[in-house]
Motif scaffolding. Structure first.
Motif, PDB file in Angstrom:
ATOM      1  N   PHE A  84      12.359  18.119  55.821  1.00 27.46           N
ATOM      2  CA  PHE A  84      12.234  18.072  57.273  1.00 27.46           C
ATOM      3  C   PHE A  84      10.992  18.868  57.680  1.00 27.46           C
ATOM      4  N   VAL A  85      10.221  18.307  58.590  1.00 32.42           N
ATOM      5  CA  VAL A  85       9.089  19.038  59.173  1.00 32.42           C
ATOM      6  C   VAL A  85       9.444  19.237  60.648  1.00 32.42           C
ATOM      7  N   LEU A 113      10.795  22.715  56.764  1.00 40.07           N
ATOM      8  CA  LEU A 113       9.676  23.509  57.260  1.00 40.07           C
ATOM      9  C   LEU A 113       9.936  23.799  58.724  1.00 40.07           C
ATOM     10  N   LEU A 114      10.066  25.055  59.069  1.00 45.11           N
ATOM     11  CA  LEU A 114      10.398  25.468  60.428  1.00 45.11           C
ATOM     12  C   LEU A 114       9.158  26.098  61.070  1.00 45.11           C
ATOM     13  N   TRP A 158      14.815  27.007  53.318  1.00 45.69           N
ATOM     14  CA  TRP A 158      14.210  27.088  54.646  1.00 45.69           C
ATOM     15  C   TRP A 158      12.886  27.833  54.573  1.00 45.69           C
ATOM     16  N   LEU A 159      11.798  27.163  54.958  1.00 41.49           N
ATOM     17  CA  LEU A 159      10.449  27.743  54.917  1.00 41.49           C
ATOM     18  C   LEU A 159       9.944  27.903  56.353  1.00 41.49           C
ATOM     19  N   ALA A 160       9.770  29.141  56.771  1.00 41.73           N
ATOM     20  CA  ALA A 160       9.246  29.421  58.113  1.00 41.73           C
ATOM     21  C   ALA A 160       7.722  29.385  58.066  1.00 41.73           C
ATOM     22  N   LEU A 197       2.212  23.663  47.623  1.00 39.93           N
ATOM     23  CA  LEU A 197       2.700  24.400  46.449  1.00 39.93           C
ATOM     24  C   LEU A 197       4.000  25.142  46.772  1.00 39.93           C
ATOM     25  N   GLN A 198       4.041  25.743  47.979  1.00 44.77           N
ATOM     26  CA  GLN A 198       5.248  26.453  48.382  1.00 44.77           C
ATOM     27  C   GLN A 198       6.424  25.492  48.554  1.00 44.77           C
ATOM     28  N   VAL A 199       6.140  24.322  49.122  1.00 50.15           N
ATOM     29  CA  VAL A 199       7.190  23.317  49.299  1.00 50.15           C
ATOM     30  C   VAL A 199       7.722  22.861  47.951  1.00 50.15           C
TER      31      VAL A 199
END
Length: 383
Positions: free
Chosen positions: A10-11, A53-54, A81-83, A112-114
């Protein structure tokens, strides 16, 4: 092109260009744009994402306010969950974000983080799949155990009464003076084997009970006279085969009391005496000794039979194991010694055997003394 099994990301941002930027960088990933917090709450329930991605600049209800609610959902346990942003990252971290990254970070670093978070999500799914498989195996095993317990219980209870009836009838016939002497010997063998069958059935049930933790000991303070009484009862349980053996009983006087279930101890001794009888010939000597040892009472059952091979001793107390060297052809499940070990250990004691080929065997059972205070209670009751 993403497939039905592709991971989902999700973006969460009001800017659809952010989703478009990642399409080419993550070709095997299903990217779903989400405009705001309300849509996120709804869509996450329908299609749980692997990674979300939040973006902290998403308008409307702040994402850090809804993230704790999302993290409580069972279907989102594997979501990472990536802020993403320059402001509000502290609130996102406090709300349960797995990672933080600036929205000015190059796309390559973001990708890369995703991918890293996708890997963690995949590990979670794999772990959950293994847990589910193990749970299914456990459920199957527990079902089989219940069926086995029910079968053993049914067999033993259905067998005990008719076996006891047969034993009683054989005893009556054996004592009848009209029976020829040669037939009397056959009746004696049939009676002994019937009693052996009863012991096998009862031992099987009790082993299952102890293993399942369902055998509640009825402890009593056992002193020297009661030890002698229990031994005498155990000898009677073994049957007429002991008439052909020399039995020696020695019970040390004035023993400190042990906290024991007398009925279970009787069963243990009957099994050990029966085992000694099995490994001795007519005229053999079986000794039963009860003596004090530091912090306990020790029972010994010793025979002068053929002994037990050293290679058989390590597994001797396991169910369905028995010494390969025996003077009799009778089949034995090994349940008797398995019951003895479990019963003695249930009392907090220990059991072991020492043997040398051609020189007999000695079984040792050590039982702990009564706990401090139990003896005083007994004295008060007597007085």
């Amino acid at each position: 092109m993403p497939t039905a099994d592709s991971p989902t990301v999700f973006v969460v941002s009001a800017d659809p260009a952010r989703t478009a930027t990642l399409v080419h960088a993550l070709p095997q990933v299903t990217l779903i744009p989400v405009a705001d917090a309300e849509t996120l709450l709804r869509e996450a329930h329908v299609t749980p994402p692997d990674v979300a991605l939040l973006y902290t600049d998403t308008p409307g209800v702040p994402l850090w306010q809804v993230l704790p609610m999302l993290r409580q959902r069972a279907e989102l346990a594997g979501t990472r969950w990536l802020a993403v942003g320059t402001q509000g990252l502290g609130e996102m971290l406090g709300a349960g974000a797995d990672a933080l990254i600036s929205d000015t970070t190059p796309t390559a670093a973001l990708v890369l983080q995703v991918r890293t978070l996708l890997g963690r999500s995949q590990q979670h799914r794999d772990t959950q799949a293994r847990i589910a498989a193990l749970q299914r195996r456990m459920d199957t095993w527990e079902h089989e155990e219940r069926v086995r317990d029910q079968l053993v219980h049914m067999l033993v209870h259905d067998l005990k009464n008719p076996i006891a009836a047969v034993m009683g009838l054989l005893e009556i016939v054996y004592e009848d003076d009209r029976v020829p002497e040669d037939n009397r010997e056959l009746i004696k063998v049939a009676r002994d084997e019937t009693q052996h069958l009863l012991h096998l059935a009862v031992n099987m049930l009790d082993v299952r009970k102890i293993q399942a933790g369902k055998m509640n000991l009825k402890r009593e303070l056992v002193f020297s006279p009661m030890f002698a009484e229990v031994i005498e009862l155990a000898r009677g349980d073994v049957g007429s085969g002991l008439r052909d053996r020399h039995i020696r009983v020695e019970v040390e006087q004035d023993l400190s009391p042990a906290s024991v279930d007398p009925e279970i101890l009787r069963r243990v001794l009957a099994n050990l005496i029966s085992n000694a009888m099995k490994h001795t010939t007519t005229g053999g000597v079986i000794a039963l000794l009860v003596r004090s040892v530091p912090d306990g009472v020790q029972l010994l059952v010793r025979d002068d039979g053929e002994g037990i091979p050293a290679e058989d001793i390590p597994n001797l107390f396991a169910a369905f194991e028995q010494s390969r060297l025996t003077l009799h052809g009778r089949f034995d499940t090994g349940m008797g010694l398995a019951f003895c070990k479990l019963a003695i250990e249930e009392h907090g004691g220990t059991i072991w055997v020492e043997s040398e080929r051609g020189k007999g065997a000695t079984f040792y059972c050590t039982l702990p003394l009564a706990a401090e205070g139990e003896d005083d209670d007994f004295v008060e009751l007597v007085n």
